[in-house]
Design an enzyme around this catalytic site. Structure first.
Site, PDB file in Angstrom:
ATOM      1  N   GLY A  69      11.886 -28.178 -15.856  1.00 37.27           N
ATOM      2  CA  GLY A  69      11.040 -28.826 -16.849  1.00 37.27           C
ATOM      3  C   GLY A  69      10.211 -29.943 -16.248  1.00 37.27           C
ATOM      4  O   GLY A  69       9.661 -29.826 -15.146  1.00 37.27           O
ATOM      5  N   CYS A  70      10.123 -31.058 -16.963  1.00 40.10           N
ATOM      6  CA  CYS A  70       9.271 -32.169 -16.543  1.00 40.10           C
ATOM      7  C   CYS A  70       9.694 -32.769 -15.210  1.00 40.10           C
ATOM      8  O   CYS A  70       8.896 -33.415 -14.530  1.00 40.10           O
ATOM      9  CB  CYS A  70       9.256 -33.256 -17.615  1.00 40.10           C
ATOM     10  N   GLY A  71      10.931 -32.555 -14.803  1.00 45.16           N
ATOM     11  CA  GLY A  71      11.410 -33.092 -13.531  1.00 45.16           C
ATOM     12  C   GLY A  71      11.016 -32.261 -12.322  1.00 45.16           C
ATOM     13  O   GLY A  71      11.231 -32.671 -11.180  1.00 45.16           O
TER      14      GLY A  71
END
Length: 351
Positions: free
Chosen positions: A138-140
């Site tokens: 995801g965003c990481g």
């Protein structure tokens, strides 16, 4: 210390004003979601001005299936990845035949063979490239991908690592999901593609940004904070309203612990290359870190101009630092992702 030779984000063809997205979202939700008018200010509270989409806005109001959206993901991911890669190679002065490793980051579509295989086939890259497709961060994912590129380049000083991140969040929109999380997601997420070239030490370069260290952390018992719920209709977005609180309670201690291992403190960081998340997440960073000045200016501007492009966003922020300037000193890349998790990379940035 491996160096970052170039970063190149793609400018997608459909840049849509947030107010247009807001109007369409209301039209889609109003019949089935009684809370819609009460929640409409969420679009304005993001402070996003324009959003990146890989399709015209009318596409998202039309009937479609998960199969159709995923086919569009594969087509667009391949096309725009190649565009980003060619730009990054040109900026870095690297021949495509010199690429030794390819890391592909995404969480918004499915493909087997993975997109990195499609890229190698289409571009006729070296067929012996070490491939690492990474899915689900995801965003990481953007910061984690940078950390993985660093590991590869440290292990092989001759390495030329190509990192590609693709998030086509708009294609995950389930049109008939009238949940609050889907509504909030429709106010925030957008599409982005970026490529990065990281070189090992044996390359005689004038690159001025080097990767020093990285840290990854998974927080126990936080699996429900952010992620996907997989349905027959596709990827249903899940995220908790407690994300800003979670960040506020944890991030300062995590950053301090990471920097302490490098004999540094927060005051030593001159450039904050953060994934934005959203306005509330930015506020949580500001509250937790108490850094003087507008230290998240580049992060905020990238979000305002593009929306939240998940893992790719932080790479657009890094590109902004590289093209518009940065302070001599240390830089900190940071992003939070599903799990709930955090990813950090320490940079040495010289002009």
């Amino acid at each position: 210390m491996p160096s970052i030779a170039s970063v190149s984000g793609v400018s997608l063809p459909y840049k849509v004003k947030q107010q247009e997205v807001k109007a369409q979202a209301r039209a889609l939700f109003v019949e089935h979601f009684p809370q819609v008018d009460r929640l409409m200010p969420a679009f304005d509270n993001t402070e996003i001005v324009t959003r990146n989409f890989c399709k015209p806005i009318t596409y998202y109001a039309e009937p479609n299936t998960f199969e159709q959206r995923n086919d569009d993901y594969i087509t667009n991911a391949l096309e725009y990845s190649i565009q980003a890669i060619e730009s990054a190679l040109a900026k870095a002065g690297v021949n495509k035949d010199d690429v030794t490793d390819l890391i592909f980051i995404s969480t918004t579509g499915l493909a087997t063979p993975s997109i990195d295989a499609l890229i190698i086939n289409k571009m006729r890259l070296n067929p012996h490239i070490n491939r690492i497709p990474v899915w689900g961060l995801g965003c990481g994912g953007g910061v984690s991908g940078m950390a993985k590129a660093n590991t590869l380049a440290k292990a092989n000083p001759d390495a030329v690592v190509l990192l590609v991140a693709v998030e086509l969040c708009s294609l995950t929109l389930i049109k008939n999901d009238y949940s609050k999380s889907n509504f909030i997601g429709s106010s925030l997420f957008s599409d982005g593609i970026a490529a990065v070239i990281v070189k090992g030490d044996n390359h005689k370069t004038e690159e001025k940004i080097r990767i020093l260290a990285a840290s990854s952390k998974l927080y126990y018992d936080s699996l429900e904070v952010m992620g996907w719920d997989f349905k027959d209709t596709g990827f249903k977005v899940l995220f908790s309203k407690d994300i800003p609180t979670f960040i506020n309670e944890n991030i300062r201690g995590d950053i301090d612990a990471f920097l302490a291992k490098q004999n540094l403190e927060l005051k030593d960081i001159k450039n904050f290359v953060f994934h934005p998340g959203g306005k509330k997440v930015l506020d949580a960073y500001a509250d937790a870190l108490q850094v003087e000045g507008d230290f998240l200016h580049n992060t905020r501007q990238v979000m305002n101009e593009n929306g939240n492009m998940s893992s790719v966003t932080v790479l657009y922020v890094l590109e902004k630092f590289m093209t518009e300037g940065y302070e001599d000193g240390y830089g900190l890349m940071l992003a939070m992702g599903p799990g709930f998790s955090s990813e950090m990379v320490l940079l040495d940035m010289k002009n």
